[in-house]
Design a protein around this motif. Structure first.
Motif, PDB file in Angstrom:
ATOM      1  N   PRO A 152     -44.801 -67.921  34.217  1.00  0.00           N
ATOM      2  CA  PRO A 152     -44.803 -66.472  34.459  1.00  0.00           C
ATOM      3  C   PRO A 152     -46.080 -65.943  35.102  1.00  0.00           C
ATOM      4  O   PRO A 152     -46.068 -64.876  35.710  1.00  0.00           O
ATOM      5  CB  PRO A 152     -44.604 -65.885  33.055  1.00  0.00           C
ATOM      6  CG  PRO A 152     -45.142 -66.931  32.123  1.00  0.00           C
ATOM      7  CD  PRO A 152     -44.784 -68.242  32.775  1.00  0.00           C
ATOM      8  N   LYS A 153     -47.172 -66.699  34.993  1.00  0.00           N
ATOM      9  CA  LYS A 153     -48.428 -66.248  35.593  1.00  0.00           C
ATOM     10  C   LYS A 153     -48.309 -66.139  37.104  1.00  0.00           C
ATOM     11  O   LYS A 153     -48.813 -65.200  37.726  1.00  0.00           O
ATOM     12  CB  LYS A 153     -49.557 -67.213  35.212  1.00  0.00           C
ATOM     13  CG  LYS A 153     -50.926 -66.797  35.725  1.00  0.00           C
ATOM     14  CD  LYS A 153     -52.004 -67.755  35.238  1.00  0.00           C
ATOM     15  CE  LYS A 153     -53.386 -67.351  35.766  1.00  0.00           C
ATOM     16  NZ  LYS A 153     -54.434 -68.290  35.308  1.00  0.00           N
TER      17      LYS A 153
ATOM     18  N   THR B   1     -37.401 -64.994  34.024  1.00  0.00           N
ATOM     19  CA  THR B   1     -38.678 -65.376  33.436  1.00  0.00           C
ATOM     20  C   THR B   1     -38.983 -64.417  32.294  1.00  0.00           C
ATOM     21  O   THR B   1     -38.146 -63.590  31.934  1.00  0.00           O
ATOM     22  CB  THR B   1     -39.800 -65.411  34.484  1.00  0.00           C
ATOM     23  OG1 THR B   1     -40.964 -66.052  33.925  1.00  0.00           O
ATOM     24  CG2 THR B   1     -40.165 -64.013  34.968  1.00  0.00           C
ATOM     25  N   GLY B   2     -40.165 -64.520  31.737  1.00  0.00           N
ATOM     26  CA  GLY B   2     -40.551 -63.656  30.628  1.00  0.00           C
ATOM     27  C   GLY B   2     -41.976 -63.979  30.221  1.00  0.00           C
ATOM     28  O   GLY B   2     -42.679 -64.728  30.903  1.00  0.00           O
ATOM     29  N   LYS B   3     -42.400 -63.444  29.105  1.00  0.00           N
ATOM     30  CA  LYS B   3     -43.716 -63.781  28.589  1.00  0.00           C
ATOM     31  C   LYS B   3     -43.677 -65.192  28.011  1.00  0.00           C
ATOM     32  O   LYS B   3     -42.635 -65.673  27.572  1.00  0.00           O
ATOM     33  CB  LYS B   3     -44.130 -62.772  27.528  1.00  0.00           C
ATOM     34  CG  LYS B   3     -44.314 -61.357  28.082  1.00  0.00           C
ATOM     35  CD  LYS B   3     -44.744 -60.391  27.004  1.00  0.00           C
ATOM     36  CE  LYS B   3     -44.942 -58.995  27.596  1.00  0.00           C
ATOM     37  NZ  LYS B   3     -45.342 -58.009  26.555  1.00  0.00           N
TER      38      LYS B   3
ATOM     39  N   TYR C  57     -52.108 -75.521  39.705  1.00  0.00           N
ATOM     40  CA  TYR C  57     -51.911 -76.367  38.543  1.00  0.00           C
ATOM     41  C   TYR C  57     -50.455 -76.810  38.479  1.00  0.00           C
ATOM     42  O   TYR C  57     -49.546 -76.143  38.961  1.00  0.00           O
ATOM     43  CB  TYR C  57     -52.285 -75.634  37.253  1.00  0.00           C
ATOM     44  CG  TYR C  57     -51.590 -74.314  37.043  1.00  0.00           C
ATOM     45  CD1 TYR C  57     -50.365 -74.225  36.374  1.00  0.00           C
ATOM     46  CD2 TYR C  57     -52.162 -73.134  37.528  1.00  0.00           C
ATOM     47  CE1 TYR C  57     -49.727 -73.009  36.179  1.00  0.00           C
ATOM     48  CE2 TYR C  57     -51.534 -71.921  37.342  1.00  0.00           C
ATOM     49  CZ  TYR C  57     -50.324 -71.857  36.665  1.00  0.00           C
ATOM     50  OH  TYR C  57     -49.694 -70.638  36.491  1.00  0.00           O
ATOM     51  N   ALA C  58     -50.252 -77.974  37.882  1.00  0.00           N
ATOM     52  CA  ALA C  58     -48.907 -78.507  37.716  1.00  0.00           C
ATOM     53  C   ALA C  58     -48.330 -78.044  36.385  1.00  0.00           C
ATOM     54  O   ALA C  58     -49.064 -77.751  35.442  1.00  0.00           O
ATOM     55  CB  ALA C  58     -48.926 -80.031  37.772  1.00  0.00           C
TER      56      ALA C  58
END
Length: 207
Positions: free
Chosen positions: A114-115, A137-139, A165-166
């Motif tokens: 989600p970022k 998606t969500g938190k 990042y993976a």
């Protein structure tokens, strides 16, 4: 600034493989009257249920997509290999259905990143793969609860100097019938024809 895709191969969480192995040991995955290509998980997992955000930024639940056969897949839009390959295969499987059956199937792509995966980014990503794919998606706590519900998990590697990042995640595809009951667990190595066969069987049994 344009986002640069992560080039390392996606790490696949082995939790789903552990699930399959445990079910095989208990004899729960034997074929029934229907000759399924996916693994029969009827009664072995909870029904489809979630509270997330779609690619339009709207709050949605599992009930919002009831009435259709649904395929649930965890991933992220920066995934370099597993996610685009799986989504392309699912799109080909559904687009190859008879025209009157195509709207009976829906793919739910749940981003566990989600970022980076905003609703806008999700919308562009899923639209590339076809009309019957919904981005969700969500938190992070919501996503972890959903992953746990279906006996899997996900994780994040340390970012590189550019901030990329993976994300490790399951490659399994969970299939639910019109009522949201868990029916099949699809392996990523199934062909689009094998997936299509199972989708037709589920559509026909509920029609």
């Amino acid at each position: 600034m344009r986002t640069r895709f992560w080039r390392q191969r996606t790490k696949i969480i082995p939790a789903t493989l552990t699930l399959i192995a445990s079910l095989l040991l208990t004899g729960c995955l034997g074929n029934d009257a229907e000759d399924w290509n996916g693994k029969n998980i009827s009664g072995l997992m909870p029904e489809l249920e979630f509270d997330l955000i779609n690619s339009q930024g709207e709050s949605v639940s599992g009930d919002d997509y009831s009435g259709r056969v649904r395929m649930l897949f965890f991933g992220f839009t920066s995934c370099p290999d597993v996610c685009p390959t799986a989504l392309q295969k699912l799109s080909q499987a559904t687009s190859g259905l008879d025209p009157e059956l195509q709207d009976e199937v829906l793919t739910l792509f749940v981003s566990v990143d989600p970022k980076r995966d905003t609703p806008e980014r999700l919308a562009k990503y899923v639209d590339f793969f076809g009309d019957n794919i919904i981005g969700l998606t969500g938190k992070e706590p919501q996503l972890r609860e959903l992953a746990k519900r279906y006996r899997t998990t996900f994780g994040y590697d340390e970012p590189d100097p550019d901030g990329n990042y993976a994300v490790s995640h399951s490659s399994a595809i969970y299939v639910f019938d019109r009522e949201g009951n868990p029916r099949l667990l699809m392996r990523p190595d199934l062909s689009r024809e094998e997936i299509r066969h199972d989708l037709v069987a589920l559509i026909q049994e509920d029609s």
